[in-house]
Design a protein around this motif. Structure first.
Motif, short mmCIF file in Angstrom:
data_model
loop_
_atom_site.label_atom_id
_atom_site.label_comp_id
_atom_site.label_asym_id
_atom_site.label_seq_id
_atom_site.Cartn_x
_atom_site.Cartn_y
_atom_site.Cartn_z
N LYS A 88 -14.52 -21.18 -21.83
CA LYS A 88 -13.50 -21.27 -22.87
C LYS A 88 -13.07 -19.89 -23.38
O LYS A 88 -12.30 -19.79 -24.33
N ASP A 111 -9.26 -16.77 -36.05
CA ASP A 111 -10.14 -17.95 -36.07
C ASP A 111 -11.60 -17.51 -36.15
O ASP A 111 -12.12 -16.86 -35.25
N ASP A 160 -14.41 -19.37 -36.16
CA ASP A 160 -15.30 -20.02 -35.20
C ASP A 160 -15.21 -19.37 -33.82
O ASP A 160 -16.22 -19.21 -33.13
N LYS A 195 -20.74 -27.06 -31.03
CA LYS A 195 -19.75 -28.11 -31.27
C LYS A 195 -18.34 -27.56 -31.48
O LYS A 195 -17.37 -28.25 -31.22
N VAL A 196 -18.24 -26.31 -31.93
CA VAL A 196 -16.91 -25.74 -32.18
C VAL A 196 -16.13 -25.52 -30.89
O VAL A 196 -14.91 -25.41 -30.93
N LYS A 226 -15.44 -27.58 -28.69
CA LYS A 226 -14.58 -28.74 -28.41
C LYS A 226 -13.15 -28.50 -28.87
O LYS A 226 -12.22 -29.11 -28.34
N ARG A 227 -12.97 -27.64 -29.84
CA ARG A 227 -11.63 -27.33 -30.36
C ARG A 227 -10.81 -26.49 -29.40
O ARG A 227 -9.60 -26.41 -29.54
N PHE A 228 -11.45 -25.84 -28.47
CA PHE A 228 -10.76 -24.88 -27.61
C PHE A 228 -10.58 -25.39 -26.20
O PHE A 228 -11.22 -26.16 -25.66
#
Length: 168
Positions: free
Chosen positions: A95, A107, A109, A163-164, A166-168
């Motif tokens: 990612k 950002d 995160d 878990k962060v 998953k946003r990317f």
């Protein structure tokens, strides 16, 4: 996964023993199983490739089962930690392009994930004596530190949560 300090000497010693045990087991097991299968099911043409392959597959599955069964044994602590660290870093690496774009846009995160990746890579490369790219890593970290200062972000590898991603 949280980064933790591990004893490099103990890690290398245990990793080498695990590798040697796997290599010896794969060699002996695959040859033994293949010979047993050839004796039980002889081929008139003399081609035994499929029995040799079957022996390798059965032995590899068995080794995987044993490694998984004993992954929580104290002897395997450092080896499993490094294996899991490599998996976590690989997830971030996949990612990384999107993370870098998000970090450029402030950002938090994304910056924490990249920082974790750099800290984990530094630890991993030190454990494996792979210091060739450490200078490059230092440059990447400096770029990230500049971004963090620009957006008033405190970088802390312990605050990273997988878990962060998953946003990317």
């Amino acid at each position: 996964m949280k980064l933790k300090e591990i004893d490099k000497t103990r890690y290398r010693k245990h990793l080498n023993k695990v590798i040697y045990a796997c290599v010896l087991s794969l060699t002996a097991g695959s040859l033994g199983i293949a010979q047993l299968l050839i004796a039980l099911f002889p081929d008139a043409s003399g081609t035994h490739f499929h029995w040799n392959l079957t022996g390798v597959i059965i032995t590899a599955v068995f080794i995987g089962f044993v490694l998984n069964k004993y992954r929580s044994h104290p002897f395997m602590t450092e080896v499993v930690y490094v294996w899991e660290l490599k998996q976590a870093l690989n997830q971030i690496t996949r990612k990384m392009a999107k993370l870098k774009v998000a970090a450029q846009n402030g950002d938090v995160d994304a910056m924490q994930a990249i920082h974790y990746s750099y800290a984990g890579s530094r630890q991993l490369w030190t454990l494996d004596d792979n210091t060739i790219t450490m200078e490059e890593l230092g440059l990447w970290q400096a770029e990230l530190n500049t971004l963090a200062e620009k957006y008033h972000v405190t970088l802390d590898a312990t605050s990273y949560d997988a878990k962060v991603l998953k946003r990317f």
